[in-house]
Each structure stands twice: as structure tokens, then as C-alpha cells.
Design an enzyme around this catalytic site. Structure first.
Site, PDB file in Angstrom:
ATOM      1  N   GLY A 181       0.832  -1.190   0.000  1.00 52.29           N
ATOM      2  CA  GLY A 181       0.000   0.000   0.000  1.00 52.29           C
ATOM      3  C   GLY A 181       0.871   1.245   0.000  1.00 52.29           C
ATOM      4  N   CYS A 182       0.433   2.279   0.657  1.00 54.77           N
ATOM      5  CA  CYS A 182       1.163   3.549   0.700  1.00 54.77           C
ATOM      6  C   CYS A 182       2.621   3.342   1.102  1.00 54.77           C
ATOM      7  CB  CYS A 182       0.489   4.487   1.693  1.00 54.77           C
ATOM      8  SG  CYS A 182       1.434   5.991   2.033  1.00 54.77           S
TER       9      CYS A 182
END
Length: 201
Positions: free
Chosen positions: A33-34
Site C-alpha cells: 500500500g502507501c
């Protein structure tokens, strides 16, 4: 013994130790993810020397945050295997993400935020496959593990403003991470095992 000779020998030994240490450094590549959050997590794991945010997994030569094609956000981790093994890093990785989510991570949706393990050697591939199979077999999670294991390919460092974002913009970073629900979801999913191996920052 000549003092200059003693100093020269000591200097050579120091360089030899540094060269030897450099030769043992390995690279692990994870997408969770991020990349701000993955970088922050892994830079707080003992034995990790550095973590760099970037783009990988696609076909573009020079992907960017705004124009990334099929690339996904990932983090390239340099670590000392005499302190932390690749297998241990895999255990940290699993417990810092939602490996059952194929559509992104937490509030970030879409292909560029999906999870993946990018292996840099046959040994890493074997370890990753074993780790994933064991996790799946354990029935520890409420749904199948969908995180793919892929061969590492072309890598592009993310823009400078993305590097160490949790340090350069601590207030914005903490607000984003909280607002995205990352830690609460990981805690719901993993319970007491959540973020195991990651020092609090």
C-alpha cells in the site's frame, strides 16, 4: 614497530571490515500500500539499514506518482542478514498489511496500492513461497492470502518529497495514517501479532 606502519595496518583492517559488512548487505522489496507507511514501518525494524520508496512491477521506464501505468508503490529495503533474516522480514511484512485485500490497502484503492513481494533471488523466492504457504495453511486470517510473489524487475526511486515523508512531514503523515485506518485494520486482523517486530516511532 613503526607508528606509521601500525596506523596503516589499523586503517587497512577498518576498510576490510567495512568492505566485508557492505558485501553482506541484502535487499528486500515489498509493496504494502502507501509507501510512506511501509518505509516508516521497516525503518523501525532492527537490522534494517535503509528503506527507499519507489515504483516497480510495470513497464514504464520512468514512472512518477502522477503517471505510473501498471507500476505499484513499493519499498526497497537494505538490511543486514546477520541481524535480521529475510524470513523475519517476511513475518514483519505480513503483520503490517492486509494480505487478504486484492483491491488496494486500507483507504487507498486501486492497482498502484496493491500488495506484493518482489523477490531478488531464488533463495528469496523459496522463502517467500514457504512463508505464504505456511500463513495460508495456518488459517490465521479470515480470508485467503492474495498477495502475489513476483520476480523483482525495473525499479525507479520515488520523487524526493516522498522519501522519509514520515520524518519530513510528521503531522501530515500521522493524520493520513490514522485517517486511512491502517493501524486499526491491522490490529483487527492480527490482534496481538499486529506490527510484530516494528519498534514504535
Amino acid at each position: 614497530m613503526n607508528r606509521l606502519l601500525v596506523i596503516s595496518i589499523a586503517t587497512l583492517l577498518t576498510f576490510a571490515k567495512l568492505a566485508s559488512a557492505k558485501d553482506t548487505i541484502e535487499i528486500a522489496t515489498f509493496a504494502g500500500g502507501c509507501f510512506w507507511c511501509v518505509e516508516s514501518d521497516f525503518e523501525n525494524v532492527e537490522g534494517v539499514i535503509s528503506a527507499v520508496s519507489g515504483y516497480t512491477g510495470g513497464q514504464m521506464t520512468n514512472p512518477t506518482y502522477r503517471k505510473h501505468g501498471k507500476h505499484i508503490e513499493a519499498v526497497q529495503i537494505r538490511f543486514d542478514p546477520s541481524v535480521v533474516s529475510y524470513t523475519e522480514l517476511l513475518e514483519v511484512f505480513w503483520r503490517s498489511i492486509d494480505p487478504t485485500d486484492a483491491g488496494g490497502q486500507f483507504c487507498d484503492r486501486g492497482h498502484s496500492y496493491t500488495t506484493a513481494i518482489f523477490v531478488n533471488s531464488p533463495a528469496q523466492k523459496k522463502s517467500a513461497q514457504t512463508s505464504k504457504a505456511q500463513l495460508q495453511k495456518s488459517k490465521r486470517l479470515p480470508a485467503p492470502v492474495v498477495t502475489p510473489i513476483r520476480d523483482a524487475g525495473h525499479w525507479t526511486d520515488a520523487e524526493d518529497y516522498h522519501q522519509d515523508y514520515y520524518k519530513t512531514h510528521p503531522v501530515r503523515y500521522k493524520f493520513y495514517r490514522f485517517n486511512c485506518g491502517r493501524d486499526s485494520r491491522v490490529k483487527d486482523l492480527w490482534g496481538v501479532e499486529a506490527h510484530r517486530g516494528i519498534r514504535k516511532n
